[in-house]
Design a protein around this motif. Sequence first.
Motif, PDB file in Angstrom:
ATOM      1  N   SER A  75      80.256 -34.993 -25.745  1.00  0.00           N
ATOM      2  CA  SER A  75      80.065 -34.657 -27.232  1.00  0.00           C
ATOM      3  C   SER A  75      80.065 -33.148 -27.543  1.00  0.00           C
ATOM      4  O   SER A  75      80.719 -32.933 -28.437  1.00  0.00           O
ATOM      5  N   PHE A  79      82.978 -31.686 -30.255  1.00  0.00           N
ATOM      6  CA  PHE A  79      82.203 -30.827 -31.272  1.00  0.00           C
ATOM      7  C   PHE A  79      83.056 -29.392 -31.278  1.00  0.00           C
ATOM      8  O   PHE A  79      83.774 -29.042 -32.256  1.00  0.00           O
ATOM      9  N   GLU A  83      85.858 -27.694 -33.901  1.00  0.00           N
ATOM     10  CA  GLU A  83      85.720 -26.374 -34.682  1.00  0.00           C
ATOM     11  C   GLU A  83      86.487 -25.664 -34.324  1.00  0.00           C
ATOM     12  O   GLU A  83      86.651 -24.438 -34.997  1.00  0.00           O
ATOM     13  N   THR A 125      83.318 -30.581 -40.012  1.00  0.00           N
ATOM     14  CA  THR A 125      81.964 -30.479 -39.619  1.00  0.00           C
ATOM     15  C   THR A 125      81.123 -31.509 -39.923  1.00  0.00           C
ATOM     16  O   THR A 125      80.212 -32.300 -39.248  1.00  0.00           O
ATOM     17  N   ALA A 128      82.433 -34.714 -37.904  1.00  0.00           N
ATOM     18  CA  ALA A 128      82.129 -34.499 -36.163  1.00  0.00           C
ATOM     19  C   ALA A 128      80.463 -34.799 -36.264  1.00  0.00           C
ATOM     20  O   ALA A 128      79.930 -35.605 -35.343  1.00  0.00           O
ATOM     21  N   CYS A 184      87.381 -36.319 -31.599  1.00  0.00           N
ATOM     22  CA  CYS A 184      86.308 -37.385 -31.296  1.00  0.00           C
ATOM     23  C   CYS A 184      86.777 -38.660 -30.673  1.00  0.00           C
ATOM     24  O   CYS A 184      86.161 -39.042 -29.667  1.00  0.00           O
TER      25      CYS A 184
END
Length: 201
Positions: A75, A79, A83, A125, A128, A184
């Motif tokens: 995870s 992330f 980003e 953001t 996610a 993801c």
Amino acid sequence: MLGLGLLALFVLLAFLVPQAPLALEQHWAEWMSDIATPVLKGIALVFNALGRGVGRALLIVVPAAVLFVAGRRWSLAAFALTEALTPLISSITKVVVDRPRPSAPLVHPSGASFPSGHSAFAGATAVAAILLFTHLGPRRRMWWSLAVVATAAMAWSRTYLQVHWLLDVTAGAVLGVGVALVVCGGVQVLATRRSVRPLEL
């Protein structure tokens, strides 16, 4: 599939966006000037701060730290990649498209106008965070609604502050959401193939 579709839409917008603002964009910018108030400017400046500097750093570091402490490495990778890729693609596109910004900004932005980096950051953001920190079920719908509101508010703030045209913020949001969904989803596939605990998708 949705993520890939959004990224394809972003590429199409990048190819088709004109240098001069569309009539709709010009009308929107004029409306933003017409409704200007100190309260709305204050709200827009809050979103401006959240998308840059310390505000942006906190919105990245805090979720990353939570994932790291929880031992959720896949995870965390999803992330971090989200980003990292979002601003990279945004920055490259700004250089390639080189669309001029509105002429009377209320803050001091850098770079070209298309796409909005703030909107891309908000979309990436928010999506996610939902995919990595919430569970499937009725409650996730509420979080999706909040994500839409947050991303739309960030997009509005950029046009209110006269630093982006309407198409810039729309494309930015499309980019951010698309990157988050693709990254993801891709990491989820890799984690599943390696028999690792799946992401919270």
